[in-house]
Motif scaffolding. Structure first.
Motif, PDB file in Angstrom:
ATOM      1  N   HIS A  94     134.875  11.670  10.195  1.00  0.00           N
ATOM      2  CA  HIS A  94     134.290  10.487   9.575  1.00  0.00           C
ATOM      3  C   HIS A  94     133.350  10.932   8.464  1.00  0.00           C
ATOM      4  O   HIS A  94     132.634  11.932   8.591  1.00  0.00           O
ATOM      5  N   ALA A  95     133.355  10.202   7.368  1.00  0.00           N
ATOM      6  CA  ALA A  95     132.551  10.592   6.208  1.00  0.00           C
ATOM      7  C   ALA A  95     131.083  10.774   6.558  1.00  0.00           C
ATOM      8  O   ALA A  95     130.400  11.653   6.011  1.00  0.00           O
ATOM      9  N   GLU A  96     130.571   9.960   7.497  1.00  0.00           N
ATOM     10  CA  GLU A  96     129.160  10.069   7.877  1.00  0.00           C
ATOM     11  C   GLU A  96     128.876  11.342   8.663  1.00  0.00           C
ATOM     12  O   GLU A  96     127.738  11.807   8.719  1.00  0.00           O
ATOM     13  N   ASP A  97     129.916  11.915   9.296  1.00  0.00           N
ATOM     14  CA  ASP A  97     129.710  13.089  10.141  1.00  0.00           C
ATOM     15  C   ASP A  97     129.999  14.401   9.420  1.00  0.00           C
ATOM     16  O   ASP A  97     129.668  15.471   9.931  1.00  0.00           O
ATOM     17  N   GLN A  98     130.632  14.331   8.250  1.00  0.00           N
ATOM     18  CA  GLN A  98     131.041  15.553   7.562  1.00  0.00           C
ATOM     19  C   GLN A  98     129.864  16.448   7.170  1.00  0.00           C
ATOM     20  O   GLN A  98     129.910  17.662   7.416  1.00  0.00           O
ATOM     21  N   LYS A 130     126.957  16.767   8.561  1.00  0.00           N
ATOM     22  CA  LYS A 130     126.409  17.339   9.801  1.00  0.00           C
ATOM     23  C   LYS A 130     127.320  18.438  10.330  1.00  0.00           C
ATOM     24  O   LYS A 130     126.846  19.502  10.761  1.00  0.00           O
ATOM     25  N   TYR A 185     131.320  14.634  16.822  1.00  0.00           N
ATOM     26  CA  TYR A 185     131.667  13.959  15.583  1.00  0.00           C
ATOM     27  C   TYR A 185     132.865  13.047  15.838  1.00  0.00           C
ATOM     28  O   TYR A 185     133.514  13.122  16.881  1.00  0.00           O
ATOM     29  N   ARG A 186     133.128  12.192  14.862  1.00  0.00           N
ATOM     30  CA  ARG A 186     134.269  11.278  14.962  1.00  0.00           C
ATOM     31  C   ARG A 186     135.453  11.869  14.202  1.00  0.00           C
ATOM     32  O   ARG A 186     135.363  12.117  13.008  1.00  0.00           O
ATOM     33  N   TYR A 227     139.104   6.398  14.355  1.00  0.00           N
ATOM     34  CA  TYR A 227     138.229   7.536  14.625  1.00  0.00           C
ATOM     35  C   TYR A 227     137.809   7.532  16.090  1.00  0.00           C
ATOM     36  O   TYR A 227     137.447   6.487  16.634  1.00  0.00           O
TER      37      TYR A 227
END
Length: 496
Positions: free
Chosen positions: A230-234, A236, A255-256, A264
């Protein structure tokens, strides 16, 4: 040749030929390294022909040769087939005068062998491979001492080369077998398995990864894996991975990960480095585990726990309101009611501290910290009650009796002890050991105190909390300059 002898001969030859395969000799045809040896042997012995000969069941062939165009001859005409059976150099001064070779086509015809000297090529496990030989078309008395020793040294170099080659082939074969077994095991696992080079370049994924993600084989090699998250987890995921690569620390992150159907799902990623004997990282092996269902169940439980905690907090507020309402109609119980109300509010503060919180409502203090819980509980006396020493871990089970106990001590200090005087204060000292926690309550600067004539409700409440509920011990010292109370508690009573 008898039947028994013939059978034994063929069995021996079959075993020798199988052993020859282990050296990978066919790949040495035209070897530059072996050709340098035959060139040097030819020059050393002043012989026009020098050969490395490998003797097989039907033929002898030459992976390296100097001065001869022919690449192989039948075994039945081979001089080297005789040389390899010995332990020393076989020398034939004049083949036309040797009964073994006088009618040999290699003697009567091209290349018209007259002089032959061959050093046997025998492996350390006694496999007879052939010989390193030099050939002259003119008869010779033999080899000089230098030529003799030099030919043995060159033969030894050939065997060293072949032994190293066989060892490498065995190692490669074992590694291939191990890798094949690993791939079978990895593909059978329900988890996604991957590995990288020491620099973090992803070069292997098992079948489960491609099945889960639906990505084409090879499309996530290198840095392509991060695009599956997921773009928000990349960011991290990248940050955690870089930290592991730089430090060698284990990699672990949630992560997703995008599923084959485009949705996801929460995944737990873990990886550990494989190190050599010197500690250098040679590979990283990792797994991805689908934890989406557990994550959803956990989230639902947190919602339920959060709702229950809010309702319990509301119950405290309702009880407190009922007490306040009752004192309006019965003013004579107001002092007792106020004490009860304050105790209930103290319980409410302790519960609110340890209850499950959302990210928005979670207190800044550590929720399992005794020091932070006491600081929250005794906040109305900020600056006058000082907490020093160690910390200890608590949970929701011990928070309630601890809140009642210290609320009672603070209330009594405010009414009768050191906190009733503007100059007075309280010091709480915490000393944590492996099995027990010792807490000291020290009042200073208050009015002179004396031993009470009888135990009031507050004293009984303190003992109920400390002894009955927490299994601790209490010692009081009614010093003139202020109460000193020592509380000794088992660590096992403070948290599960």
């Amino acid at each position: 040749m008898t039947d028994e002898f013939e059978s034994a001969y063929f069995m021996e030859e079959a075993g020798r030929n199988e052993a020859l395969q282990g050296f990978g000799l066919a790949e040495l045809l035209g070897s530059a390294e072996l050709t340098r040896i035959t060139d040097f042997a030819s020059a050393l012995c002043s012989a026009p022909i020098a050969l490395v000969s490998i003797v097989e069941s039907e033929r002898q062939w030459f992976p390296a040769r100097t001065g001869l165009d022919v690449g192989e001859t039948p075994r039945e005409t081979s001089f080297c087939a005789h040389a390899m059976l010995g332990t020393e150099i076989m020398v034939v001064p004049d083949a036309t005068k040797d009964s073994r070779f006088v009618d040999n086509p290699l003697v009567t015809g091209d290349p018209h062998i007259r002089f032959y000297a061959g050093a046997p090529l025998v492996s350390d496990d006694q496999v007879q491979l052939g010989a390193l030989c030099v050939i002259d078309r003119e008869p010779r008395a033999g080899l000089t001492a230098l030529q003799h020793d030099g030919l043995l040294v060159l033969a030894a170099n050939i065997m060293a080369l072949l032994h190293a080659r066989r060892a490498t082939r065995r190692t490669d074969r074992e590694l291939d077998e191990q890798e094949a077994k690993f791939r079978i095991l990895a593909d059978a696992m329900p988890q996604m398995v991957w590995s990288t080079r020491p620099d973090g370049f992803h070069d292997y994924y098992n079948a489960r990864w491609y099945e889960f993600t639906g990505a084409p084989a090879g499309s996530t090699d290198g840095e392509g894996w991060n695009g599956m998250f997921h773009a928000e987890d990349q960011p991290k995921a990248w940050s955690a991975w870089r930290h592991s690569l730089e430090t060698g620390a284990p990699y672990e992150i949630e992560y997703r990960l995008r599923n084959a159907d485009g949705t996801y799902r929460w995944t737990l990623g873990r990886a550990l480095p494989i190190r050599d004997r010197d500690g250098a990282i040679t590979r990283w092996f990792g797994t991805c585990t689908d934890i989406h269902d557990q994550k959803m169940i956990q989230a639902q439980r947190e919602i339920v726990a959060h709702e229950l905690s809010h309702r319990i907090k509301n119950i405290f507020a309702v009880i407190s309101g009922l007490i306040s309402f009752s004192t309006r109609h019965h003013p004579q119980i107001k002092p007792v009611a106020e004490d009860l109300r304050e105790r209930i509010l103290a319980l409410g503060r302790a519960h609110d501290f340890v209850r499950p919180h959302s990210d928005a409502s979670r207190p800044s203090a550590v929720q399992d910290s005794l020091t932070d819980m006491l600081a929250e509980l005794l906040a109305p006396y900020a600056g006058r009650i000082v907490i020093v020493g160690d910390d200890a871990t608590i949970d929701d089970r011990s928070a309630t009796p601890l809140a009642l106990l210290f609320h009672e001590l603070a209330t009594n200090a405010a009414k009768y002890g050191s906190l009733s005087s503007p100059e007075g204060d309280v010091q709480i000292l915490i000393a944590a050991a492996d099995a027990r926690v010792r807490i000291e309550w020290r009042e200073r600067g208050g009015p002179p105190v004396s031993v009470p004539t009888n135990d009031g409700f507050g004293t009984k409440l303190i003992e109920l909390s400390a002894i009955k509920q927490l299994g601790g011990r209490i010692a009081r010292d009614w010093a003139v300059d202020g109460l000193r109370l020592d509380l000794d508690l088992p660590v096992a009573a403070l948290h599960r």
